[in-house]
Scaffold this motif. Sequence first.
Motif, PDB file in Angstrom:
ATOM      1  N   LEU A 176       0.821  -1.205   0.000  1.00  0.00           N
ATOM      2  CA  LEU A 176       0.000   0.000   0.000  1.00  0.00           C
ATOM      3  C   LEU A 176       0.859   1.260   0.000  1.00  0.00           C
ATOM      4  O   LEU A 176       0.552   2.238  -0.705  1.00  0.00           O
ATOM      5  CB  LEU A 176      -0.925   0.003   1.218  1.00  0.00           C
ATOM      6  CG  LEU A 176      -1.926  -1.152   1.327  1.00  0.00           C
ATOM      7  CD1 LEU A 176      -2.865  -0.920   2.509  1.00  0.00           C
ATOM      8  CD2 LEU A 176      -2.710  -1.353   0.049  1.00  0.00           C
ATOM      9  N   ALA A 196       1.054   4.442  -2.760  1.00  0.00           N
ATOM     10  CA  ALA A 196       0.942   5.854  -2.401  1.00  0.00           C
ATOM     11  C   ALA A 196       2.137   6.661  -2.890  1.00  0.00           C
ATOM     12  O   ALA A 196       2.005   7.849  -3.214  1.00  0.00           O
ATOM     13  CB  ALA A 196       0.803   6.002  -0.889  1.00  0.00           C
ATOM     14  N   HIS A 251      -2.391   4.241   6.079  1.00  0.00           N
ATOM     15  CA  HIS A 251      -3.627   5.015   6.010  1.00  0.00           C
ATOM     16  C   HIS A 251      -3.365   6.513   5.969  1.00  0.00           C
ATOM     17  O   HIS A 251      -4.186   7.276   5.469  1.00  0.00           O
ATOM     18  CB  HIS A 251      -4.542   4.665   7.197  1.00  0.00           C
ATOM     19  CG  HIS A 251      -4.213   5.353   8.477  1.00  0.00           C
ATOM     20  ND1 HIS A 251      -3.104   5.015   9.250  1.00  0.00           N
ATOM     21  CD2 HIS A 251      -4.836   6.375   9.135  1.00  0.00           C
ATOM     22  CE1 HIS A 251      -3.072   5.776  10.319  1.00  0.00           C
ATOM     23  NE2 HIS A 251      -4.105   6.607  10.284  1.00  0.00           N
ATOM     24  N   ALA A 265      -3.281   7.822   2.299  1.00  0.00           N
ATOM     25  CA  ALA A 265      -4.401   7.439   1.441  1.00  0.00           C
ATOM     26  C   ALA A 265      -4.658   8.452   0.329  1.00  0.00           C
ATOM     27  O   ALA A 265      -4.998   8.080  -0.803  1.00  0.00           O
ATOM     28  CB  ALA A 265      -5.666   7.247   2.278  1.00  0.00           C
ATOM     29  N   LEU A 281      -8.708   2.532   8.579  1.00  0.00           N
ATOM     30  CA  LEU A 281      -8.258   2.440   7.182  1.00  0.00           C
ATOM     31  C   LEU A 281      -9.418   2.694   6.229  1.00  0.00           C
ATOM     32  O   LEU A 281      -9.272   3.430   5.245  1.00  0.00           O
ATOM     33  CB  LEU A 281      -7.652   1.065   6.923  1.00  0.00           C
ATOM     34  CG  LEU A 281      -7.194   0.800   5.482  1.00  0.00           C
ATOM     35  CD1 LEU A 281      -6.072   1.755   5.081  1.00  0.00           C
ATOM     36  CD2 LEU A 281      -6.745  -0.657   5.315  1.00  0.00           C
ATOM     37  N   LEU A 301      -9.491   5.699   3.415  1.00  0.00           N
ATOM     38  CA  LEU A 301      -9.629   5.419   1.980  1.00  0.00           C
ATOM     39  C   LEU A 301     -10.905   6.046   1.420  1.00  0.00           C
ATOM     40  O   LEU A 301     -10.916   6.571   0.296  1.00  0.00           O
ATOM     41  CB  LEU A 301      -9.622   3.910   1.735  1.00  0.00           C
ATOM     42  CG  LEU A 301      -8.302   3.196   2.041  1.00  0.00           C
ATOM     43  CD1 LEU A 301      -8.473   1.686   1.954  1.00  0.00           C
ATOM     44  CD2 LEU A 301      -7.190   3.653   1.094  1.00  0.00           C
ATOM     45  N   VAL A 354     -10.571   6.704  -2.602  1.00  0.00           N
ATOM     46  CA  VAL A 354      -9.834   5.581  -3.188  1.00  0.00           C
ATOM     47  C   VAL A 354     -10.816   4.441  -3.441  1.00  0.00           C
ATOM     48  O   VAL A 354     -11.609   4.079  -2.556  1.00  0.00           O
ATOM     49  CB  VAL A 354      -8.710   5.106  -2.241  1.00  0.00           C
ATOM     50  CG1 VAL A 354      -8.033   3.854  -2.793  1.00  0.00           C
ATOM     51  CG2 VAL A 354      -7.686   6.218  -2.040  1.00  0.00           C
ATOM     52  N   HIS A 374     -11.823   1.000  -3.246  1.00  0.00           N
ATOM     53  CA  HIS A 374     -11.256  -0.005  -2.352  1.00  0.00           C
ATOM     54  C   HIS A 374     -12.298  -0.997  -1.848  1.00  0.00           C
ATOM     55  O   HIS A 374     -13.502  -0.711  -1.840  1.00  0.00           O
ATOM     56  CB  HIS A 374     -10.598   0.670  -1.140  1.00  0.00           C
ATOM     57  CG  HIS A 374     -11.578   1.257  -0.174  1.00  0.00           C
ATOM     58  ND1 HIS A 374     -12.190   2.477  -0.380  1.00  0.00           N
ATOM     59  CD2 HIS A 374     -12.075   0.789   1.011  1.00  0.00           C
ATOM     60  CE1 HIS A 374     -12.996   2.747   0.615  1.00  0.00           C
ATOM     61  NE2 HIS A 374     -12.963   1.725   1.477  1.00  0.00           N
TER      62      HIS A 374
END
Length: 245
Positions: free
Chosen positions: A134, A138, A164, A167, A193, A197, A202, A204
Motif C-alpha cells: 500500500l 501511495a 492510512h 491514502a 483504514l 480510503l 480511493v 477499495h
Amino acid sequence: MTKQDLQIKTRDGVARAGLFRAANASPARAGVILYMDAFGPRAALDGMAERLAGEGYAVLVPDLFYRNAPYGPFDAKTAFTEEKTKTALMALVTGTTQEMTISDSGAFLDALAPQGVTGPIGTVGYCMGGARALNAAATYPEHIKAAASFHGGNLASDAADSPHRKAASIKARVYVGTSGVDRSFPPEQSARLAEALRVAEVDHVIENYVGMAHGWCVPDHSVFDAAGAQRHWKRLTTLFAETLI
C-alpha cells in the motif's frame, strides 16, 4: 515457467530478486511486485509468483531483508515458536523500515522497465508486505494501478509510516483481505483504514475472511487454509485483470 535472478541496485546496496514469467508466452507488459512475508523469499513464494505469472504478468519477488544478508533460512511453521529464530526474525522485520522499502520500491520499478515491463504495475503483500504494497502505491501512483494486502499488519496504526496516512496519494484500486481475528490489524484499525480510503476517494474493498488465521494464504504456513487461499486467488486475479490493462 521461467525465473530470472536479478541483482537490483538500491540506495543502500544490492537486492536480489526473482523475476517470474510464463514460458513460451508474449512478453508481459504488465508487472506485479510481490512483497514477501516475514520469512523471506523461498519456494512457497516462488510458487505463488509462478501462479501469478501464469495469469500473464511479469512477477518480481524482491528480498526486502537484503541489507542483512545472509540470513535464515526460516521454517514458516516453526520460526515464531522457537525463541532463537523468533528473535532473529523480529530483528529483521523491525530493522527493515517502511521508509527503506519505499525507497527500494523505486529501484524495483526501475528494474522492471529494462525487462520489457513498461505497462501498469500491481503490488501485493502478505503479512509485513501488506503495508509495503500500500505504501508503494501511495509513493509511486503514476506506475501502480492496483495494490492488495493479505493478512497485512499495522495498516492503520499510530505510527508515522502507517499506510492510512498516505491514502490521499493513492490512485490505485485497493483490496485488503484481513484475517478473521488478527492482533496486528484489529477492528479499530480496519475502521480507521476504511475511513481514510473513503475520505480520499480511493476505490477499495476491505474484506474479512472469517475463520482464517494470520498467514492463511501462504502454503508453507502452519495456518494455511486451502479454501481460504483459493478465495484469495480469485480476488487477487480479478483485481489485476480489471486494473492492469
